[in-house]
Structures are given as C-alpha cells and as structure tokens.
Scaffold this motif. Structure first.
Motif, short mmCIF file in Angstrom:
data_model
loop_
_atom_site.label_atom_id
_atom_site.label_comp_id
_atom_site.label_asym_id
_atom_site.label_seq_id
_atom_site.Cartn_x
_atom_site.Cartn_y
_atom_site.Cartn_z
N PHE A 1 16.74 7.83 6.66
CA PHE A 1 16.84 9.19 7.34
C PHE A 1 17.49 9.14 8.78
N SER A 2 18.09 10.31 8.87
CA SER A 2 18.85 10.40 10.25
C SER A 2 18.75 11.65 11.10
N GLU A 3 19.17 11.87 12.24
CA GLU A 3 19.06 13.15 12.87
C GLU A 3 20.19 13.82 13.06
N SER A 4 21.35 13.10 12.87
CA SER A 4 22.62 13.87 12.70
C SER A 4 23.22 13.54 11.43
N LEU A 5 24.64 14.14 11.26
CA LEU A 5 24.97 14.11 9.93
C LEU A 5 25.69 12.71 9.84
N PRO A 6 25.81 11.84 8.91
CA PRO A 6 26.45 10.70 8.88
C PRO A 6 27.87 10.89 8.81
N ALA A 7 28.59 9.77 9.13
CA ALA A 7 30.17 10.03 9.00
C ALA A 7 30.64 10.50 7.75
N GLY A 8 31.72 11.45 7.69
CA GLY A 8 32.23 11.83 6.53
C GLY A 8 31.55 13.05 5.82
N VAL A 9 30.28 13.34 6.28
CA VAL A 9 29.40 14.33 5.79
C VAL A 9 29.45 15.51 6.76
N THR A 10 29.73 16.78 5.85
CA THR A 10 29.92 18.07 6.89
C THR A 10 28.85 19.13 6.26
N SER A 11 28.25 18.94 5.20
CA SER A 11 27.10 19.90 4.77
C SER A 11 25.80 19.59 5.02
N TYR A 12 24.92 20.43 5.34
CA TYR A 12 23.39 20.22 5.40
C TYR A 12 22.94 20.05 3.90
N ILE A 13 23.41 20.65 3.03
CA ILE A 13 23.00 20.64 1.75
C ILE A 13 23.27 19.32 1.11
N GLN B 1 19.43 12.65 0.79
CA GLN B 1 18.08 11.82 1.34
C GLN B 1 17.19 12.07 0.34
N ILE B 2 17.02 13.29 -0.19
CA ILE B 2 15.98 13.65 -1.17
C ILE B 2 16.35 12.68 -2.23
N ASP B 3 17.20 12.49 -2.86
CA ASP B 3 17.57 11.59 -3.96
C ASP B 3 17.09 10.26 -3.61
N ALA B 4 17.45 9.79 -2.48
CA ALA B 4 17.12 8.56 -2.09
C ALA B 4 15.55 8.35 -2.19
N LEU B 5 14.85 9.32 -1.74
CA LEU B 5 13.35 9.04 -1.51
C LEU B 5 12.66 9.16 -2.91
N ALA B 6 13.24 9.88 -3.74
CA ALA B 6 12.80 10.15 -5.35
C ALA B 6 13.17 8.70 -5.84
N GLN B 7 14.31 8.11 -5.80
CA GLN B 7 14.63 6.85 -6.45
C GLN B 7 13.56 5.70 -6.02
N ALA B 8 13.35 5.84 -4.66
CA ALA B 8 12.57 4.81 -4.11
C ALA B 8 11.13 4.88 -4.59
N LEU B 9 10.67 6.03 -4.84
CA LEU B 9 9.21 6.32 -5.42
C LEU B 9 9.22 5.94 -6.70
N THR C 1 0.81 -1.19 -0.08
CA THR C 1 0.15 0.14 0.17
C THR C 1 0.75 1.35 -0.09
N VAL C 2 1.96 1.14 0.57
CA VAL C 2 3.23 2.11 0.58
C VAL C 2 4.24 1.76 -0.49
N LYS C 3 4.59 2.95 -0.84
CA LYS C 3 5.78 2.89 -1.73
C LYS C 3 7.15 2.78 -1.39
N ALA C 4 7.13 3.08 -0.03
CA ALA C 4 8.47 3.24 0.66
C ALA C 4 8.40 3.11 2.15
N LEU C 5 9.42 2.63 2.80
CA LEU C 5 9.61 2.91 4.32
C LEU C 5 10.73 3.88 4.42
N VAL C 6 10.36 5.03 5.04
CA VAL C 6 11.25 5.94 5.67
C VAL C 6 11.64 5.56 7.19
N TYR C 7 13.08 5.17 7.07
CA TYR C 7 13.57 4.38 8.44
C TYR C 7 14.54 5.37 9.29
#
Length: 330
Positions: free
Chosen positions: A302-314, A320-328, A270-276
């Motif tokens: 999805f996460s609440e803090s930056l993954p290891a090695g990532v320093t930019s909010y953008i 994460q937005i790209d991953a959502l689009a690919q899942a859909l 019924t849903v097209k993706a699970l956001v975890y």
C-alpha cells in the motif's frame, strides 16, 4: 518514517513563508473565475480533484513523490505561491497536511474542502469564513490548535482518510459544490464529473463487498495503520500489535516484545497477509517484510501517494484492492 521533533523547526519556517506569501493576496472573493485553481497536498488528492475539475480548471498537487514520506514534506516558496493563488484547497485534514490548514487560516479568499472533517474528524482551527461561506464542516467545531509534528496514538482517529471511499466521495461532492460557486458557468460540469467519479467509487466498493463476502473476519497485519478504513470496509481485521504500528507511525523503534509479537503473527501464519506501507520503511519494517516472505505470507504493498505512471485514484486503489483479494485467496 515520522520524525516529529526534527520537523518542528522546518515546519515553523515553512509556515512563516506561507504567511508572507498569503499576506499579499487580495483577490476579490466574489469574482467568478474561468479556470479555478485547486491545490492539494498529495497527488492522491490531486487525482480526486482532477476527476471533478475535468477540463474546466487546474489542479496542483504539492507532493507527488512515489518514494518519500508525505508526513515529512515541507512546502517550498513556490508551493506557498500556489496556495496563495488557489481558489479551492482540497486537504486530507486530521493534521496529515497541517501546513495547508495553517496557510488557509491567513486568507479569506480560498474555499476549503477538508476530507477528514467531512468524516467528523477534527482537523484545524476554523476561526474564519472563506468567500463568505461558513466552513464549519458539517457542524464540527475545530477548536484545537496542533502543529505538524503531532504523534499518533492508539485512540486517535486514523488520519489516512484517503483510504476511506466514503471520505473521498464526500470530498469530491463538496469540491464540486465549491467549484460551482467559484466558476458557476461550469457548475453542471463539476457536479456531473463528481457523479461519474462516484459511480467509479461504487465499483471499488463492490470489490470490497466481494472480499467481505468471501473473507469476512480474516486477519492481516499492517506495518502501520495506513489502510484501516479500506480493510474495515472489506470486513478484514488488522491483528498487528497497536504498540508496534503506533511506534512505526511515530518514527520510533517498536519494543523487542512488540517486534516478537509481530513476527509470531507471521511465522505462525495467524495472519493471511502483511499490508506493507512502501513509503514508511526502515530496518524494522524491512525485517518484518523479510519474515513474512520467509514464512510464505503474502505481502500487499500500500502507498500514500500514486506510484510512478499512475494518475487515477480509481486505478490506484483498484489495483491495491485486487492485490489484497489475491493475497487473501492464497
């Protein structure tokens, strides 16, 4: 996971430590600084602050673990010292980082940027001015006094405002203004940096608009209401049972009936993706993830803090937005 009852004693001790550290702070609030210190709760907000501060200041994020749960963070004595030395505190608000709200009540020298308040969400008891500024947060009165161990309810505003591009933009602009007051020699730099960051946020908004144009009305399920603002901006509906996600958000076990509803959404596709939420997990969320994978439903982390090695909010939010689009698209 959230464990509100277990946190009360630890947070009470931390607040006392913060109060002790801040009592001795006697900085002249009218004195201009060369390199202002900005303190944030998580490295997500730290990355936003860094985009605005640039080379003309220092940013200290108190929580930077990519694995733990920021809701369970208790500041150390060293963290207390950082807060007492801060020129500006950039906080998420909405009780997400309540220890910052409690700490900043005890000093008149720190400027506060409360992202949730900029969206009109009550965050903390704002009963004093900082640096002579009236921080009423766009006219919103914060008269309620809450502790860090609050519980999430279905009708409560979503506290994860770092998933709101609007809140992030407002916070960046407000931070630039506060920094300009603290270090006027670099006022133009801060405002220029904030404007450039806003252009990058426009790029993220364009990604969300593209998802909305293609998948508006699509249904997904979240393990807890983490990315709600982002999903809404993309025209996506979270179909997860509210009782299930609220239980997870509060560190409780969902009922058998709600677990069955969640599993049915996945097994029936019924849903097209699970956001975890990768930073709020237990046996229940692990089981839900396994059900989604077995059913062939894409899982978007999805996460609440930056993954290891990532320093930019953008960069973080863009991936994460790209991953959502690919899942859909699947």
């Amino acid at each position: 996971m959230r464990h509100p009852l277990r946190l009360v004693a630890a947070v009470a001790i931390a607040v006392l430590a913060l109060a002790a550290a801040l009592t001795g702070c006697s900085t002249d609030s009218d004195k201009n600084v060369t390199r202002p210190l900005v303190v944030t709760s998580t490295n997500v907000w730290g990355s936003v602050a860094q985009a605005v501060v640039g080379e003309h200041g220092t940013v200290k994020a108190l929580y930077s673990s990519p694995d733990g749960d920021p809701h369970e963070f208790t500041p150390s004595a060293a963290d207390s010292a950082q807060i007492s030395d801060a020129d500006v505190v950039l906080m998420n608000g909405a009780h997400y980082d309540q220890y910052l709200a409690d700490a900043t009540k005890r000093t008149r020298t720190v400027a506060i940027v409360d992202a949730a308040a900029l969206l009109g969400i009550e965050s903390h008891d704002d009963d004093h001015d900082h640096d002579g500024h009236d921080h009423d947060h766009d006219g919103h009165d914060h008269g309620d006094d809450h502790d860090h161990g609050h519980t999430h309810s279905a009708d409560a505003p979503n506290e994860h405002v770092f998933y709101s591009l609007s809140a992030v933009r407002k916070a960046a602009d407000k931070l630039a203004d506060e920094l300009a007051t603290k270090a006027p020699d670099h006022a133009a730099d801060y405002r220029r940096n904030a404007a450039a960051f806003g252009v990058q946020l426009d790029g993220l908004q364009a990604k969300l608009a593209a998802i909305a144009a293609k998948h508006r009305g699509a249904r997904v399920a979240q393990t807890e209401p983490l990315g709600g603002y982002l999903l809404a901006a993309a025209g996506i509906t979270d179909a997860a049972p509210p009782a299930f996600t609220n239980a997870v958000a509060n560190g409780q076990s969902p009922s058998a009936a709600d677990r069955a509803k969640m599993d049915d959404l996945l097994t029936s596709k019924t849903v097209k993706a699970l956001v975890y939420n990768t930073q709020s997990t237990d046996a229940v969320t692990d089981s839900v993830r396994a059900t989604a994978e077995k059913a062939g439903v894409p899982v978007v982390n999805f996460s609440e803090s930056l993954p290891a090695g990532v320093t930019s909010y953008i960069d973080w939010q863009g991936k994460q937005i790209d991953a959502l689009a690919q899942a859909l698209d699947k």
